[in-house]
Design a protein around this motif. Structure first.
Motif, short mmCIF file in Angstrom:
data_model
loop_
_atom_site.label_atom_id
_atom_site.label_comp_id
_atom_site.label_asym_id
_atom_site.label_seq_id
_atom_site.Cartn_x
_atom_site.Cartn_y
_atom_site.Cartn_z
N THR A 131 84.12 -33.83 -67.88
CA THR A 131 83.48 -33.37 -66.31
C THR A 131 85.12 -34.04 -65.53
OG1 THR A 131 81.78 -32.97 -66.84
CG2 THR A 131 82.15 -33.33 -64.43
N GLN A 132 85.79 -35.07 -65.79
CA GLN A 132 86.02 -35.78 -65.54
C GLN A 132 87.75 -35.08 -65.00
OE1 GLN A 132 86.47 -40.21 -66.23
NE2 GLN A 132 87.68 -40.44 -64.20
N ILE A 133 88.03 -34.78 -65.79
CA ILE A 133 89.74 -34.07 -66.22
C ILE A 133 89.23 -32.75 -65.79
CG2 ILE A 133 91.33 -32.62 -68.04
CD1 ILE A 133 90.43 -34.66 -69.90
N LYS A 134 88.24 -31.77 -65.89
CA LYS A 134 87.47 -30.46 -65.24
C LYS A 134 88.39 -30.75 -63.56
CE LYS A 134 83.99 -28.63 -65.10
NZ LYS A 134 82.40 -27.50 -64.95
N ASP A 135 87.34 -31.71 -63.70
CA ASP A 135 87.42 -31.93 -61.50
C ASP A 135 88.90 -31.99 -61.35
OD1 ASP A 135 84.83 -31.34 -61.86
OD2 ASP A 135 84.30 -33.42 -61.90
N LYS A 136 89.53 -32.72 -61.84
CA LYS A 136 90.68 -33.06 -61.67
C LYS A 136 91.56 -32.22 -61.86
CE LYS A 136 94.00 -36.31 -60.48
NZ LYS A 136 93.91 -37.60 -59.25
N ILE A 137 91.75 -31.23 -62.67
CA ILE A 137 92.68 -29.86 -62.22
C ILE A 137 91.81 -28.83 -61.45
CG2 ILE A 137 92.74 -27.60 -63.38
CD1 ILE A 137 92.18 -29.63 -65.76
N VAL A 138 90.43 -29.09 -60.61
CA VAL A 138 90.30 -28.22 -59.69
C VAL A 138 90.87 -28.91 -58.79
CG1 VAL A 138 87.68 -27.80 -58.10
CG2 VAL A 138 88.13 -27.31 -61.21
N GLU A 139 90.77 -30.01 -58.32
CA GLU A 139 91.10 -30.30 -57.04
C GLU A 139 92.72 -30.87 -56.70
OE1 GLU A 139 91.90 -34.97 -55.74
OE2 GLU A 139 90.73 -35.27 -57.19
N LEU A 140 93.23 -30.53 -57.93
CA LEU A 140 94.61 -29.67 -57.99
C LEU A 140 94.76 -29.00 -57.36
CD1 LEU A 140 96.27 -33.24 -60.74
CD2 LEU A 140 96.44 -32.85 -58.00
N ILE A 141 94.62 -27.96 -58.25
CA ILE A 141 94.90 -26.77 -58.05
C ILE A 141 94.88 -26.35 -56.36
CG2 ILE A 141 94.08 -24.31 -58.38
CD1 ILE A 141 95.65 -25.28 -60.56
N GLY A 142 93.63 -26.51 -55.61
CA GLY A 142 93.14 -26.38 -54.48
C GLY A 142 94.26 -27.18 -53.92
N ALA A 143 94.21 -28.19 -53.49
CA ALA A 143 95.60 -28.97 -52.89
C ALA A 143 96.58 -28.21 -53.10
CB ALA A 143 95.99 -30.55 -53.47
N TRP A 144 97.65 -28.11 -54.17
CA TRP A 144 98.45 -27.09 -54.10
C TRP A 144 98.29 -25.79 -53.19
CZ3 TRP A 144 99.27 -28.40 -60.05
CH2 TRP A 144 99.56 -29.66 -60.25
N GLU A 145 97.52 -24.94 -53.55
CA GLU A 145 96.67 -23.93 -52.85
C GLU A 145 97.17 -24.46 -51.88
OE1 GLU A 145 95.94 -20.57 -51.06
OE2 GLU A 145 94.60 -21.99 -50.85
N ALA A 146 96.61 -25.17 -50.75
CA ALA A 146 96.48 -25.13 -49.55
C ALA A 146 97.92 -25.26 -48.70
CB ALA A 146 95.93 -26.42 -49.23
N ALA A 147 98.99 -26.44 -49.66
CA ALA A 147 99.76 -27.05 -49.25
C ALA A 147 100.70 -26.09 -49.38
CB ALA A 147 99.93 -28.05 -49.88
N LEU A 148 100.88 -25.45 -50.48
CA LEU A 148 101.96 -24.55 -50.69
C LEU A 148 102.24 -22.89 -51.36
CD1 LEU A 148 104.01 -27.23 -53.24
CD2 LEU A 148 104.61 -26.66 -50.72
N GLY A 149 100.32 -22.65 -51.17
CA GLY A 149 100.54 -21.05 -51.57
C GLY A 149 100.45 -19.86 -50.16
N SER A 150 100.87 -20.56 -49.34
CA SER A 150 101.48 -19.70 -48.13
C SER A 150 102.97 -18.93 -49.12
CB SER A 150 101.33 -20.33 -46.53
OG SER A 150 102.08 -21.07 -47.02
N ASP B 239 93.13 -22.67 -68.59
CA ASP B 239 92.94 -23.08 -69.46
C ASP B 239 92.00 -24.18 -70.03
OD1 ASP B 239 93.56 -20.12 -70.16
OD2 ASP B 239 94.88 -20.51 -71.25
N LEU B 240 92.47 -25.29 -69.78
CA LEU B 240 91.79 -26.61 -69.90
C LEU B 240 90.88 -26.32 -69.50
CD1 LEU B 240 92.42 -29.47 -71.99
CD2 LEU B 240 93.79 -30.08 -70.13
N ALA B 241 90.41 -26.04 -68.04
CA ALA B 241 89.81 -26.68 -67.50
C ALA B 241 88.32 -25.36 -67.65
CB ALA B 241 89.98 -26.55 -65.77
#
Length: 328
Positions: free
Chosen positions: A103-122, A95-97
């Protein structure tokens, strides 16, 4: 440490006056979450406090809060993973994104979601982040390329720190602590050292310290840098209190009495050369003896000589005795 202690540190780490991430406070927060004491803050309470900072109206506080949750995800293990990757927490980030944040906050949220999904999403426990990642892709969010450090989420628990009141002397040089000789913890082994024995920094990926160099003692620094032996510390690197102590003199005497590796190698080479020379001389002497023909002792040896007696003296005495008889 209690929840109030954690909140106090969190306020310091996410202060709007911080021009960059406050790493000492951030690492202290991670240390509190990794402790297993019954009085320490619970991961659920800690993540709730961090979420308040992320949703703060001040953009600087919100950005620092995202940096804190990123560090906790990399350093604090599965207990924090379950709280952060909970559907409610992820929905708040989503919701925040979408809410038109900077833009700096939105980019940081997108970066974190991508990293967490790649590392732990499976993993089945974290399917919420996998679903959110797919939804955000459909919504047009562009996820950046990931670095190796972004995928490191399986940190081991670092050794428990030795309490300050239990450490009276430096663990390495045995110098006593005082008002001017302060205590410093090594983040690799957990022991307490003086400034001179723990002045170096290194990254410790297995404990989650991936993006930041942290204080380690000299021995752990050599181990982490791949030089387990390391050069011996020179006198200029050691505190003067240690150099004047009896322990320093005993160490110096023992090191002088023991030959070093080069001297031992040279001694072995000299002994080997001496053995080879002795072997060659024995072979030469055996060859010389076999080439000489010795006659049997009974054929050439002269007969044994009798003891020498002076016959002339005996004859003179006999003649004098006869002459005296004739004269009488």
């Amino acid at each position: 440490m209690s929840k109030s202690d954690f909140e106090k540190l969190l306020n310091q780490a996410t202060s709007a006056g911080n021009l960059e991430q406050d790493w000492p406070s951030t690492l202290a927060l991670c240390d509190m979450l990794k402790r297993k004491d019954k009085d320490t803050v619970r991961p659920k309470d800690a993540v709730t406090l961090i979420k308040k900072k992320i949703l703060d109206k001040n953009n600087a506080v919100s950005l620092h809060g995202l940096s804190v949750v990123e560090a906790c995800m990399k350093n604090c293990g599965s207990a924090v993973h379950r709280e952060v990757l909970d559907r409610n927490f992820l929905d708040d980030l989503h919701d925040l994104a979408k809410a038109g944040c900077p833009t700096q906050i939105k980019d940081k949220i997108v970066e974190l979601i991508g990293a967490w999904e790649a590392a732990l999403g499976s993993e089945s426990d974290f399917k919420a982040v996998r679903e959110l990642h797919a939804i955000m892709r459909v919504e047009g969010f562009s996820f950046p390329a990931l670095k190796d450090t972004d995928l490191y989420m399986d940190a081991e628990a670092a050794p428990d720190w030795v309490e300050d009141n239990e450490a009276k002397k430096c663990h390495m040089c045995r110098t006593a602590f005082s008002l001017t000789k302060r205590r410093h913890h090594c983040r690799s082994c957990g022991n307490v050292f003086c400034q001179q024995c723990s002045s170096k920094k290194a990254r410790i990926p297995k404990f989650g310290f991936i993006d930041q160099d942290v204080r380690v003692c000299d021995y752990c620094h050599r181990k982490l840098s791949g030089d387990s032996s390391g050069p011996a510390a020179s006198d200029s690197d050691l505190p003067p209190e240690y150099l004047r102590s009896s322990l320093a003199r005993e160490t110096q005497e023992s090191s002088q009495s023991q030959p070093n590796e080069d001297e031992l190698k040279q001694q072995e080479e000299e002994e080997l050369q001496m053995a080879m020379a002795l072997s060659l001389s024995e072979e030469e002497s055996k060859g010389a003896r076999s080439s000489t023909n010795y006659a049997h002792p009974s054929a050439s040896a002269p007969p044994p000589t009798s003891y020498y007696t002076p016959p002339a003296v005996t004859q003179v005495r006999k003649r004098r005795f006869r002459f005296r008889l004739l004269a009488t």
